[in-house]
Write a protein that holds these residues in place. Structure first.
Motif, PDB file in Angstrom:
ATOM      1  N   GLU A  41      47.875  40.036  47.981  1.00 61.79           N
ATOM      2  CA  GLU A  41      47.157  38.762  47.939  1.00 61.79           C
ATOM      3  C   GLU A  41      45.652  38.983  47.790  1.00 61.79           C
ATOM      4  O   GLU A  41      44.978  38.241  47.067  1.00 61.79           O
ATOM      5  CB  GLU A  41      47.474  37.963  49.204  1.00 61.79           C
ATOM      6  N   ALA A  42      45.128  40.010  48.438  1.00 61.87           N
ATOM      7  CA  ALA A  42      43.704  40.316  48.301  1.00 61.87           C
ATOM      8  C   ALA A  42      43.371  40.738  46.869  1.00 61.87           C
ATOM      9  O   ALA A  42      42.349  40.313  46.309  1.00 61.87           O
ATOM     10  CB  ALA A  42      43.317  41.417  49.292  1.00 61.87           C
ATOM     11  N   LEU A  43      44.223  41.543  46.271  1.00 58.41           N
ATOM     12  CA  LEU A  43      44.002  41.968  44.884  1.00 58.41           C
ATOM     13  C   LEU A  43      44.032  40.768  43.938  1.00 58.41           C
ATOM     14  O   LEU A  43      43.224  40.685  43.000  1.00 58.41           O
ATOM     15  CB  LEU A  43      45.060  42.993  44.472  1.00 58.41           C
ATOM     16  N   GLN A  44      44.945  39.837  44.164  1.00 60.41           N
ATOM     17  CA  GLN A  44      45.008  38.644  43.323  1.00 60.41           C
ATOM     18  C   GLN A  44      43.740  37.807  43.460  1.00 60.41           C
ATOM     19  O   GLN A  44      43.219  37.292  42.466  1.00 60.41           O
ATOM     20  CB  GLN A  44      46.245  37.820  43.689  1.00 60.41           C
ATOM     21  N   THR A  45      43.231  37.683  44.670  1.00 56.78           N
ATOM     22  CA  THR A  45      41.995  36.935  44.883  1.00 56.78           C
ATOM     23  C   THR A  45      40.825  37.580  44.170  1.00 56.78           C
ATOM     24  O   THR A  45      40.026  36.916  43.493  1.00 56.78           O
ATOM     25  CB  THR A  45      41.696  36.847  46.399  1.00 56.78           C
ATOM     26  N   ILE A  46      40.705  38.893  44.289  1.00 61.45           N
ATOM     27  CA  ILE A  46      39.601  39.607  43.655  1.00 61.45           C
ATOM     28  C   ILE A  46      39.682  39.510  42.137  1.00 61.45           C
ATOM     29  O   ILE A  46      38.663  39.262  41.456  1.00 61.45           O
ATOM     30  CB  ILE A  46      39.602  41.088  44.103  1.00 61.45           C
ATOM     31  N   MET A  47      40.877  39.671  41.581  1.00 63.52           N
ATOM     32  CA  MET A  47      41.022  39.599  40.133  1.00 63.52           C
ATOM     33  C   MET A  47      40.725  38.194  39.602  1.00 63.52           C
ATOM     34  O   MET A  47      40.086  38.035  38.561  1.00 63.52           O
ATOM     35  CB  MET A  47      42.412  40.056  39.709  1.00 63.52           C
ATOM     36  N   THR A  48      41.162  37.170  40.337  1.00 66.54           N
ATOM     37  CA  THR A  48      40.864  35.795  39.934  1.00 66.54           C
ATOM     38  C   THR A  48      39.359  35.558  39.886  1.00 66.54           C
ATOM     39  O   THR A  48      38.834  34.957  38.938  1.00 66.54           O
ATOM     40  CB  THR A  48      41.523  34.799  40.906  1.00 66.54           C
ATOM     41  N   ASP A  49      38.645  36.051  40.887  1.00 67.09           N
ATOM     42  CA  ASP A  49      37.196  35.906  40.895  1.00 67.09           C
ATOM     43  C   ASP A  49      36.551  36.690  39.751  1.00 67.09           C
ATOM     44  O   ASP A  49      35.579  36.223  39.122  1.00 67.09           O
ATOM     45  CB  ASP A  49      36.623  36.403  42.228  1.00 67.09           C
ATOM     46  N   LEU A  50      37.070  37.876  39.461  1.00 68.81           N
ATOM     47  CA  LEU A  50      36.514  38.717  38.408  1.00 68.81           C
ATOM     48  C   LEU A  50      36.694  38.066  37.049  1.00 68.81           C
ATOM     49  O   LEU A  50      35.753  37.997  36.227  1.00 68.81           O
ATOM     50  CB  LEU A  50      37.190  40.088  38.432  1.00 68.81           C
ATOM     51  N   VAL A  51      37.886  37.560  36.775  1.00 70.25           N
ATOM     52  CA  VAL A  51      38.161  36.921  35.481  1.00 70.25           C
ATOM     53  C   VAL A  51      37.377  35.621  35.360  1.00 70.25           C
ATOM     54  O   VAL A  51      36.779  35.307  34.326  1.00 70.25           O
ATOM     55  CB  VAL A  51      39.666  36.663  35.322  1.00 70.25           C
ATOM     56  N   GLY A  52      37.316  34.852  36.455  1.00 76.96           N
ATOM     57  CA  GLY A  52      36.587  33.589  36.413  1.00 76.96           C
ATOM     58  C   GLY A  52      35.081  33.781  36.284  1.00 76.96           C
ATOM     59  O   GLY A  52      34.388  32.951  35.699  1.00 76.96           O
ATOM     60  N   GLY A  53      34.610  34.905  36.810  1.00 71.99           N
ATOM     61  CA  GLY A  53      33.173  35.163  36.749  1.00 71.99           C
ATOM     62  C   GLY A  53      32.698  35.682  35.417  1.00 71.99           C
ATOM     63  O   GLY A  53      31.499  35.722  35.172  1.00 71.99           O
TER      64      GLY A  53
END
Length: 302
Positions: free
Chosen positions: A290-302
């Protein structure tokens, strides 16, 4: 037929040698050989065969190994009911990542999971060819893996797959390059340029081969380097162009580089988490996912 024998057969299918199985399970090669021989005596069809120096599974052996995986998973369910280990949020989790994923995700993950009540994550880097990622799940709880859209799918009968991102590889140009002002580039625009690319069997080399095929021209490959930070540094010198992932390469980019989409060629790769199904029954492992999914979502969105 014992559960530990089925587990050894399964690991043999993933790792390809008795020694590798012994190293993974922390036993001697002799013990592995003895247990596999005992398992073979309990059935009337060959389970393994020699292939060069490796010992591989026959079709019957693979069927039994897959069935054994279901048994192991069921045992994990039983242990989960007992609670203590599987329910612990702080139990250690081993995570392997290929280099660009490690550069982009490992530090944010360590920061996000710092503090009491969080899993203890043990990180390793393993940058292998696509077909070798599933075997890493024998050594790690979670494996960050990538494959191109057109590549074979992961063997979902053996590993669980959690999608993380669908990421393009873009053409990396020096900021002063003649093409740097374009919105996008084509194969014909870039095929004649000097390139830095990966070794064969990795995503950038696959994309560059498609560039050559589409333009029907020979490539000028100056360097073969897998590490994206080195690729970025070489592109910034102005001497070569390359291919870099749009999102996960951000930690290695600088103002001397611009990324441009490559039109007319499929350049997207899938970044996934691979795991043995039984590992996903552990609370600490799912917290890391779940932490990896959160980080990747922020990375792609950013």
């Amino acid at each position: 037929m014992e559960i530990h024998q089925l587990e050894m057969l399964r690991e043999l299918g993933a790792l390809g040698s008795v020694k590798a199985v012994a190293d993974t399970l922390l036993v001697t090669p002799s013990a592995v050989s003895q247990q596999l021989a005992a398992l073979q005596r309990s059935v009337d069809v060959p389970l393994t065969r020699k292939e060069g120096r490796n010992l591989v599974l026959t079709e019957a052996g693979q069927v039994l190994a897959d069935a054994g995986a279901a048994v192991v998973s069921a045992m994990a369910d039983a242990r989960s009911a007992l609670g203590a280990y599987h329910g612990s949020p702080v139990a250690p989790v081993t995570l392997s990542g290929f280099h660009s994923a490690g550069q982009a995700l490992f530090a944010p993950l360590a920061r996000l999971l710092a503090g009491p009540g969080q899993p203890e994550v043990r990180l390793s880097d393993e940058d292998v060819a696509q077909q070798d990622f599933p075997a890493l799940t024998a050594r790690y709880d979670l494996v960050l893996a990538h494959r191109m859209d057109h590549s074979p799918r992961w063997p979902v009968e053996r590993v669980a797959v959690i999608p993380l991102a669908h990421e393009p590889l873009d053409v990396a140009l020096p900021a002063g390059h003649r093409l740097a002002g374009q919105r996008a580039v084509t194969a014909d625009d870039v095929v004649g340029e000097p390139w830095v690319t990966s070794h064969a069997g990795y995503s950038p080399a696959d994309v560059l081969s498609a560039v050559a095929a589409v333009s029907s021209r020979e490539l000028n490959i100056a360097h073969r380097i897998n590490d994206y930070s080195t690729v970025a540094a070489l592109v910034a010198t102005g001497s070569v162009i390359g291919l870099l992932p749009r999102h996960t390469a951000r930690p290695v980019l600088d103002p001397g580089i611009v990324l441009k989409p490559l039109e007319g060629i499929s350049t997207r790769r899938r970044i996934d988490i691979l795991a043995r199904p039984e590992n996903l029954k552990r609370r600490s492992v799912m917290m890391v996912c779940e932490a990896l999914q959160t980080i990747m979502t922020d990375l792609v969105g950013g």
